[in-house]
Design a protein around this motif. Structure first.
Motif, PDB file in Angstrom:
ATOM      1  N   ASP A  71      39.385  19.354  15.373  1.00 39.41           N
ATOM      2  CA  ASP A  71      38.243  18.482  15.131  1.00 39.41           C
ATOM      3  C   ASP A  71      38.073  17.459  16.250  1.00 39.41           C
ATOM      4  O   ASP A  71      36.980  17.246  16.748  1.00 39.41           O
ATOM      5  CB  ASP A  71      38.419  17.779  13.777  1.00 39.41           C
ATOM      6  CG  ASP A  71      37.311  16.800  13.456  1.00 39.41           C
ATOM      7  OD1 ASP A  71      36.117  17.164  13.607  1.00 39.41           O
ATOM      8  OD2 ASP A  71      37.625  15.668  13.036  1.00 39.41           O
ATOM      9  N   ASN A  72      39.183  16.814  16.654  1.00 37.05           N
ATOM     10  CA  ASN A  72      39.040  15.727  17.631  1.00 37.05           C
ATOM     11  C   ASN A  72      40.196  15.594  18.623  1.00 37.05           C
ATOM     12  O   ASN A  72      40.124  14.784  19.533  1.00 37.05           O
ATOM     13  CB  ASN A  72      38.838  14.391  16.909  1.00 37.05           C
ATOM     14  CG  ASN A  72      39.987  14.057  15.981  1.00 37.05           C
ATOM     15  OD1 ASN A  72      41.149  14.242  16.296  1.00 37.05           O
ATOM     16  ND2 ASN A  72      39.655  13.542  14.804  1.00 37.05           N
ATOM     17  N   GLY A  73      41.278  16.325  18.427  1.00 35.81           N
ATOM     18  CA  GLY A  73      42.397  16.294  19.369  1.00 35.81           C
ATOM     19  C   GLY A  73      43.326  15.093  19.280  1.00 35.81           C
ATOM     20  O   GLY A  73      44.375  15.076  19.926  1.00 35.81           O
ATOM     21  N   ARG A  74      42.985  14.079  18.496  1.00 38.25           N
ATOM     22  CA  ARG A  74      43.802  12.863  18.451  1.00 38.25           C
ATOM     23  C   ARG A  74      45.113  13.098  17.702  1.00 38.25           C
ATOM     24  O   ARG A  74      45.130  13.677  16.624  1.00 38.25           O
ATOM     25  CB  ARG A  74      43.051  11.729  17.769  1.00 38.25           C
ATOM     26  CG  ARG A  74      41.828  11.275  18.522  1.00 38.25           C
ATOM     27  CD  ARG A  74      41.100  10.162  17.819  1.00 38.25           C
ATOM     28  NE  ARG A  74      40.874  10.517  16.420  1.00 38.25           N
ATOM     29  CZ  ARG A  74      40.692   9.650  15.451  1.00 38.25           C
ATOM     30  NH1 ARG A  74      40.722   8.359  15.692  1.00 38.25           N
ATOM     31  NH2 ARG A  74      40.472  10.039  14.216  1.00 38.25           N
ATOM     32  N   ILE A  75      46.205  12.611  18.291  1.00 36.10           N
ATOM     33  CA  ILE A  75      47.526  12.785  17.672  1.00 36.10           C
ATOM     34  C   ILE A  75      48.461  11.678  18.141  1.00 36.10           C
ATOM     35  O   ILE A  75      48.360  11.204  19.279  1.00 36.10           O
ATOM     36  CB  ILE A  75      48.115  14.178  18.000  1.00 36.10           C
ATOM     37  CG1 ILE A  75      49.406  14.445  17.219  1.00 36.10           C
ATOM     38  CG2 ILE A  75      48.304  14.354  19.499  1.00 36.10           C
ATOM     39  CD1 ILE A  75      49.889  15.897  17.303  1.00 36.10           C
ATOM     40  N   THR A  76      49.346  11.269  17.246  1.00 31.48           N
ATOM     41  CA  THR A  76      50.433  10.361  17.601  1.00 31.48           C
ATOM     42  C   THR A  76      51.732  10.987  17.105  1.00 31.48           C
ATOM     43  O   THR A  76      51.810  11.459  15.971  1.00 31.48           O
ATOM     44  CB  THR A  76      50.253   8.976  16.954  1.00 31.48           C
ATOM     45  OG1 THR A  76      49.037   8.399  17.428  1.00 31.48           O
ATOM     46  CG2 THR A  76      51.414   8.059  17.292  1.00 31.48           C
ATOM     47  N   ILE A  77      52.731  11.007  17.964  1.00 30.63           N
ATOM     48  CA  ILE A  77      54.064  11.483  17.603  1.00 30.63           C
ATOM     49  C   ILE A  77      54.991  10.271  17.639  1.00 30.63           C
ATOM     50  O   ILE A  77      54.972   9.496  18.605  1.00 30.63           O
ATOM     51  CB  ILE A  77      54.560  12.576  18.566  1.00 30.63           C
ATOM     52  CG1 ILE A  77      53.627  13.787  18.503  1.00 30.63           C
ATOM     53  CG2 ILE A  77      55.998  12.973  18.237  1.00 30.63           C
ATOM     54  CD1 ILE A  77      53.924  14.849  19.542  1.00 30.63           C
ATOM     55  N   MET A  78      55.783  10.099  16.571  1.00 27.63           N
ATOM     56  CA  MET A  78      56.688   8.955  16.507  1.00 27.63           C
ATOM     57  C   MET A  78      58.129   9.423  16.322  1.00 27.63           C
ATOM     58  O   MET A  78      58.419  10.232  15.443  1.00 27.63           O
ATOM     59  CB  MET A  78      56.320   8.036  15.345  1.00 27.63           C
ATOM     60  CG  MET A  78      57.196   6.794  15.289  1.00 27.63           C
ATOM     61  SD  MET A  78      56.836   5.723  13.894  1.00 27.63           S
ATOM     62  CE  MET A  78      57.677   6.585  12.580  1.00 27.63           C
ATOM     63  N   PHE A  79      59.000   8.913  17.169  1.00 27.02           N
ATOM     64  CA  PHE A  79      60.436   9.096  17.039  1.00 27.02           C
ATOM     65  C   PHE A  79      61.012   7.764  16.600  1.00 27.02           C
ATOM     66  O   PHE A  79      60.639   6.717  17.122  1.00 27.02           O
ATOM     67  CB  PHE A  79      61.068   9.506  18.371  1.00 27.02           C
ATOM     68  CG  PHE A  79      60.634  10.849  18.841  1.00 27.02           C
ATOM     69  CD1 PHE A  79      61.332  11.984  18.475  1.00 27.02           C
ATOM     70  CD2 PHE A  79      59.515  10.980  19.648  1.00 27.02           C
ATOM     71  CE1 PHE A  79      60.922  13.223  18.898  1.00 27.02           C
ATOM     72  CE2 PHE A  79      59.107  12.222  20.087  1.00 27.02           C
ATOM     73  CZ  PHE A  79      59.811  13.348  19.709  1.00 27.02           C
ATOM     74  N   CYS A  80      61.930   7.803  15.668  1.00 31.38           N
ATOM     75  CA  CYS A  80      62.473   6.588  15.090  1.00 31.38           C
ATOM     76  C   CYS A  80      63.994   6.723  15.036  1.00 31.38           C
ATOM     77  O   CYS A  80      64.516   7.650  14.419  1.00 31.38           O
ATOM     78  CB  CYS A  80      61.887   6.424  13.688  1.00 31.38           C
ATOM     79  SG  CYS A  80      62.321   4.913  12.889  1.00 31.38           S
ATOM     80  N   SER A  81      64.686   5.810  15.672  1.00 30.45           N
ATOM     81  CA  SER A  81      66.136   5.853  15.684  1.00 30.45           C
ATOM     82  C   SER A  81      66.694   5.284  14.382  1.00 30.45           C
ATOM     83  O   SER A  81      66.315   4.192  13.962  1.00 30.45           O
ATOM     84  CB  SER A  81      66.663   5.037  16.866  1.00 30.45           C
ATOM     85  OG  SER A  81      68.056   4.937  16.798  1.00 30.45           O
ATOM     86  N   PHE A  82      67.609   6.018  13.772  1.00 24.41           N
ATOM     87  CA  PHE A  82      68.258   5.567  12.549  1.00 24.41           C
ATOM     88  C   PHE A  82      69.723   5.207  12.796  1.00 24.41           C
ATOM     89  O   PHE A  82      70.448   4.908  11.871  1.00 24.41           O
ATOM     90  CB  PHE A  82      68.173   6.646  11.458  1.00 24.41           C
ATOM     91  CG  PHE A  82      66.770   6.940  11.039  1.00 24.41           C
ATOM     92  CD1 PHE A  82      66.097   6.072  10.191  1.00 24.41           C
ATOM     93  CD2 PHE A  82      66.113   8.066  11.485  1.00 24.41           C
ATOM     94  CE1 PHE A  82      64.787   6.322   9.792  1.00 24.41           C
ATOM     95  CE2 PHE A  82      64.813   8.332  11.100  1.00 24.41           C
ATOM     96  CZ  PHE A  82      64.143   7.462  10.244  1.00 24.41           C
ATOM     97  N   ASP A  83      70.157   5.253  14.053  1.00 25.08           N
ATOM     98  CA  ASP A  83      71.552   4.908  14.344  1.00 25.08           C
ATOM     99  C   ASP A  83      71.637   3.437  14.769  1.00 25.08           C
ATOM    100  O   ASP A  83      70.765   2.647  14.453  1.00 25.08           O
ATOM    101  CB  ASP A  83      72.141   5.864  15.385  1.00 25.08           C
ATOM    102  CG  ASP A  83      71.383   5.842  16.710  1.00 25.08           C
ATOM    103  OD1 ASP A  83      70.606   4.901  16.953  1.00 25.08           O
ATOM    104  OD2 ASP A  83      71.573   6.777  17.501  1.00 25.08           O
TER     105      ASP A  83
END
Length: 191
Positions: A71-83
């Motif tokens: 539809d629009n190509g918009r994306i966010t990828i999030m990495f989150c450290s749990f250590d």
């Protein structure tokens, strides 16, 4: 305090490699539902170059991400450290869906581990790379990766349903087009 980066340098690539999961966020152009999906398996994400990443789109519950990207190509990828290191890394960009019919698919697929149920590969051109503190994120330990999706993907009844779904059109919960009939391989492997 958060920083932005012009590219994925060695330190950021190492941070990405260390995270056992990541989250993908997309939304339709107008109205509809925002989708946030957790993604696991260490061998399903790769950095292609300084500003381009990709991940395997495995067969599962829906086609929200695919539909939104088309539809629009918009994306966010999030990495989150749990250590011990409290940190969050977000990759904002434009994504595209690469199916098994496209010439680049085999070369891209070779960058990942072997997984059953691969529908497509999502490639993201990062337009903004930014980190933040993550100080409120709890510390947790990875016990193990779940093998449930892999085991599910190879079951005979699932393979039959995958064939039926792959033959027809798939739409998002907001009725946006996802996959068109025959666009992905029902075996989850390139032909």
């Amino acid at each position: 305090m958060g920083k932005t980066y012009p590219l994925l340098d060695d330190r950021l690539r190492d941070f990405i490699r260390q995270q056992p999961l990541f989250f993908v966020g997309t939304a339709p152009s107008t109205g509809g539902h925002v989708n946030i999906s957790p993604k696991g398996y260490a061998d399903t994400f790769t950095v292609l170059d300084d500003t381009t990443v990709a991940y395997l789109d495995l067969d599962g519950s829906g086609v929200e991400t695919v539909s939104h990207l088309r539809d629009n190509g918009r994306i966010t990828i999030m990495f989150c450290s749990f250590d011990r290191r409290a940190s969050i890394l977000r990759l904002y960009g434009t994504g595209r869906v690469v199916t098994y019919r496209e010439p680049e698919f085999p070369d891209l697929l070779a960058r990942f581990g072997t997984r059953p149920g691969v529908r497509s590969i999502v490639v993201v051109e990062c337009e903004r790379i930014a980190d933040s503190c993550g100080w409120s994120v709890p510390r947790m330990s990875l016990v193990e990766e779940r093998s449930t999706l892999d085991r599910w993907a190879v079951r005979e009844d699932v393979r039959e349903r995958r064939g039926i779904r792959a033959a027809g059109d798939r739409v998002s919960i907001d009725e946006l087009p996802g996959f068109v009939g025959g666009e992905y391989d029902p075996t989850g492997r390139p032909s």
